[in-house]
Design a protein around this motif. Structure first.
Motif, short mmCIF file in Angstrom:
data_model
loop_
_atom_site.label_atom_id
_atom_site.label_comp_id
_atom_site.label_asym_id
_atom_site.label_seq_id
_atom_site.Cartn_x
_atom_site.Cartn_y
_atom_site.Cartn_z
N GLU A 161 0.95 -1.35 -0.03
CA GLU A 161 -0.03 -0.05 -0.10
C GLU A 161 1.17 0.92 -0.54
O GLU A 161 1.58 1.15 0.84
CB GLU A 161 -1.11 -0.13 1.46
N GLY A 162 0.44 2.12 -0.75
CA GLY A 162 1.33 3.50 -0.78
C GLY A 162 2.88 3.49 -1.43
O GLY A 162 3.34 4.33 -2.03
N ASP B 16 4.31 3.28 -5.11
CA ASP B 16 3.19 3.50 -6.33
C ASP B 16 4.46 3.33 -7.78
O ASP B 16 3.49 2.30 -8.66
CB ASP B 16 3.72 5.42 -6.78
N THR C 263 6.44 7.14 -4.31
CA THR C 263 5.73 6.87 -2.69
C THR C 263 4.55 7.40 -3.02
O THR C 263 4.82 8.50 -2.95
CB THR C 263 6.26 6.20 -1.37
N ILE D 82 1.78 8.48 0.39
CA ILE D 82 1.29 8.20 1.88
C ILE D 82 0.04 9.77 2.30
O ILE D 82 0.93 10.12 2.75
CB ILE D 82 2.04 7.49 2.47
N ARG E 186 0.29 -0.88 8.81
CA ARG E 186 0.68 -0.60 7.12
C ARG E 186 1.89 -1.89 6.92
O ARG E 186 1.32 -2.26 5.68
CB ARG E 186 1.58 0.81 6.76
N GLY F 166 -0.50 -5.28 6.85
CA GLY F 166 -1.32 -5.67 5.99
C GLY F 166 -0.43 -5.73 4.95
O GLY F 166 -0.59 -6.43 3.83
N ASP F 167 1.32 -4.49 4.66
CA ASP F 167 1.71 -5.07 3.53
C ASP F 167 1.86 -6.69 3.62
O ASP F 167 1.69 -7.63 2.28
CB ASP F 167 3.24 -4.24 3.48
N ARG G 228 -0.52 -9.45 2.41
CA ARG G 228 -1.12 -8.15 0.82
C ARG G 228 -0.39 -9.56 0.34
O ARG G 228 -0.64 -10.25 -1.02
CB ARG G 228 -1.04 -7.61 0.79
#
Length: 152
Positions: A32-33, A35, A49, A51, A123, A126-127, A130
């Motif tokens: 997340e965050g 790019d 990034t 964020i 975060r 979560g990464d 994922r």
């Protein structure tokens, strides 16, 4: 500096988890965050990034990479000050523990407050979750680099 440590167990063999992680340009697919990550050479990557509405660009250098064990890096240029290591531990033939530790310097009041409130920990967790979904869905890596980069 602030430290974040998180782990996840993935249902793929060690070599698959490690090989997928070496495909840095794929990070935006599960981080997340992030790019974009552009691999400049075996040691260096350029990151972009976004964020919390803040876009940052920075370069990282891999300082230690041992296949199927660990990848350690540090920033060398840009808007971010961090270093970290991701390590891989074989649980059994079909399962691997991926552990990530990041030491970073939050910039500004918002980042310092976010770090204090555990937002970075969430975060990273979560990464990793994922990444678990990403690699388990495929069951194998989409490539990989198994070279050795020695510290120093």
């Amino acid at each position: 500096m602030s430290m974040v440590k998180e782990s996840v167990d993935v249902d793929v063999p060690l070599h698959a988890a490690y090989d997928q992680w070496t495909l840095f340009e794929e990070f935006p697919r599960f981080m997340e965050g992030v790019d974009a990550v552009t691999q400049l050479d075996d040691r260096h990557n350029h990151w972009r990034t976004s964020i919390g509405g803040v876009t940052r660009e920075f370069d990282t250098e891999i300082v230690d990479q041992l296949p199927d064990e660990r990848i350690a890096w540090r920033t060398v240029d840009g808007d971010v000050d961090q270093k970290g290591v991701v390590s891989f531990q074989r649980i059994d033939a079909a399962h691997t523990r991926v552990s990530l530790a990041i030491d970073f310097r939050p910039e500004g009041m918002a980042e310092k407050a976010g770090a204090a409130l555990g937002m970075v920990d969430r975060r990273v967790k979560g990464d990793l979750r994922r990444f678990k979904d990403f690699i388990e869905e495929r069951g194998r890596a989409e490539g990989g680099w198994r070279g050795r980069i020695s510290p120093g």
